[in-house]
Design a protein around this motif. Structure first.
Motif, PDB file in Angstrom:
ATOM      1  N   GLU A  56      39.677  37.678  32.929  1.00  0.00           N
ATOM      2  CA  GLU A  56      40.547  38.324  33.905  1.00  0.00           C
ATOM      3  C   GLU A  56      41.926  37.665  33.908  1.00  0.00           C
ATOM      4  O   GLU A  56      42.967  38.341  33.970  1.00  0.00           O
ATOM      5  CB  GLU A  56      39.928  38.270  35.301  1.00  0.00           C
ATOM      6  CG  GLU A  56      38.696  39.146  35.480  1.00  0.00           C
ATOM      7  CD  GLU A  56      38.965  40.636  35.367  1.00  0.00           C
ATOM      8  OE1 GLU A  56      40.130  41.055  35.186  1.00  0.00           O
ATOM      9  OE2 GLU A  56      37.992  41.408  35.438  1.00  0.00           O
ATOM     10  N   TYR A  79      43.818  38.765  30.680  1.00  0.00           N
ATOM     11  CA  TYR A  79      44.385  40.111  30.751  1.00  0.00           C
ATOM     12  C   TYR A  79      45.455  40.218  31.825  1.00  0.00           C
ATOM     13  O   TYR A  79      46.324  41.092  31.763  1.00  0.00           O
ATOM     14  CB  TYR A  79      43.275  41.143  30.981  1.00  0.00           C
ATOM     15  CG  TYR A  79      42.523  41.472  29.713  1.00  0.00           C
ATOM     16  CD1 TYR A  79      43.091  42.263  28.726  1.00  0.00           C
ATOM     17  CD2 TYR A  79      41.251  40.965  29.480  1.00  0.00           C
ATOM     18  CE1 TYR A  79      42.423  42.556  27.557  1.00  0.00           C
ATOM     19  CE2 TYR A  79      40.559  41.242  28.303  1.00  0.00           C
ATOM     20  CZ  TYR A  79      41.156  42.037  27.350  1.00  0.00           C
ATOM     21  OH  TYR A  79      40.488  42.309  26.174  1.00  0.00           O
ATOM     22  N   GLY A  80      45.415  39.318  32.802  1.00  0.00           N
ATOM     23  CA  GLY A  80      46.413  39.337  33.845  1.00  0.00           C
ATOM     24  C   GLY A  80      47.763  38.766  33.428  1.00  0.00           C
ATOM     25  O   GLY A  80      48.755  38.895  34.147  1.00  0.00           O
ATOM     26  N   SER A 109      35.755  42.292  31.326  1.00  0.00           N
ATOM     27  CA  SER A 109      36.948  42.304  32.173  1.00  0.00           C
ATOM     28  C   SER A 109      37.171  43.663  32.842  1.00  0.00           C
ATOM     29  O   SER A 109      37.384  44.675  32.174  1.00  0.00           O
ATOM     30  CB  SER A 109      38.193  41.947  31.347  1.00  0.00           C
ATOM     31  OG  SER A 109      39.367  42.199  32.085  1.00  0.00           O
ATOM     32  N   THR A 141      39.788  44.348  34.511  1.00  0.00           N
ATOM     33  CA  THR A 141      41.198  44.675  34.274  1.00  0.00           C
ATOM     34  C   THR A 141      41.367  45.435  32.970  1.00  0.00           C
ATOM     35  O   THR A 141      42.041  46.469  32.914  1.00  0.00           O
ATOM     36  CB  THR A 141      42.041  43.387  34.248  1.00  0.00           C
ATOM     37  OG1 THR A 141      41.926  42.727  35.507  1.00  0.00           O
ATOM     38  CG2 THR A 141      43.507  43.696  33.970  1.00  0.00           C
ATOM     39  N   ARG A 170      42.398  49.569  32.342  1.00  0.00           N
ATOM     40  CA  ARG A 170      43.452  50.058  31.451  1.00  0.00           C
ATOM     41  C   ARG A 170      42.888  51.055  30.439  1.00  0.00           C
ATOM     42  O   ARG A 170      43.520  52.078  30.132  1.00  0.00           O
ATOM     43  CB  ARG A 170      44.103  48.886  30.733  1.00  0.00           C
ATOM     44  CG  ARG A 170      44.868  47.961  31.660  1.00  0.00           C
ATOM     45  CD  ARG A 170      45.322  46.692  30.959  1.00  0.00           C
ATOM     46  NE  ARG A 170      45.964  45.788  31.911  1.00  0.00           N
ATOM     47  CZ  ARG A 170      46.329  44.543  31.631  1.00  0.00           C
ATOM     48  NH1 ARG A 170      46.114  44.048  30.422  1.00  0.00           N
ATOM     49  NH2 ARG A 170      46.887  43.778  32.554  1.00  0.00           N
TER      50      ARG A 170
END
Length: 206
Positions: free
Chosen positions: A9, A12-13, A66, A68, A72
């Motif tokens: 996370e 990807y953040g 993930s 996130t 996407r």
């Protein structure tokens, strides 16, 4: 949230998008002549491979740890009108594995600097391949030139070691490809380089 999930996370953040969004080269090359069926994309990230497969007629399940990344991927699937062809599932593959049997199981760069039980994952992956189906495993064989020092210090598995880690169980398999291959690539800041990959393609024949 587990340490492993938190790691991804946070990764990807760091940016609005981590990967290019394009299909991985070896997957596209190998899948192009195959008749579409059911596909399982392990460690699908932001969905580049899953979406490409869906656009080429496959019914796809993309799996990643993930939320996130999967958010996407799902957003992009909606933009492309692919929601009927691809489904994204959040799971830690070291602990659980999707149900079902697939004509294609793909593990593209399913590698991690934090815990990843690859032997367990590969054993489950082989069980998920239908008779006549194909398993594709592609690994980084060495660190990219632009990688940080800790990645260059990491020891990457050899082709033979990756092959040895894939438990084929009771199935009968045909080895279509098992080789070290190179490809031109561009780093996150535009750096050009040549990358070395371990490429394994197996077909289940019984």
């Amino acid at each position: 949230m587990t340490d492993v999930k938190q790691h991804w996370e946070e990764r990807y953040g760091q940016r609005d998008r981590i990967w290019s969004g394009h299909v991985n080269r070896w997957l596209a090359e190998i899948v192009a002549p195959l008749a579409p069926g059911r596909a399982l994309d392990l460690g699908c990230g932001e969905g580049g491979d899953s979406l490409w497969l869906a656009e080429h007629g496959w019914d796809v399940v993309g799996v990643d740890i993930s939320d996130t990344a999967l958010g996407r991927a799902a957003e992009e699937a909606a933009k492309r009108g692919l929601t009927a062809k691809v489904r994204f599932v959040q799971t830690n593959l070291s602990e659980s594995f999707p149900d079902g049997v697939f004509d294609l199981v793909s593990a593209q760069f399913l590698q991690s600097m934090v815990h990843l039980d690859r032997e367990r994952i590969f054993a489950a992956a082989t069980r998920a391949v239908a008779v006549g189906g194909v398993l594709i495993v592609v690994d980084h064989g060495a660190a990219p030139p632009w990688a940080p020092p800790e990645v260059h210090e990491h020891r990457f598995a050899t082709l033979d070691e990756v092959l040895a880690s894939i438990d084929l169980g009771d199935g009968t398999w045909e080895r279509l490809r098992a080789e070290v291959v190179e490809r031109d690539a561009v780093g996150p800041d535009g750096q050009a380089g040549v990358l070395s990959d371990n490429l394994i393609v197996l077909r289940r024949v019984a």
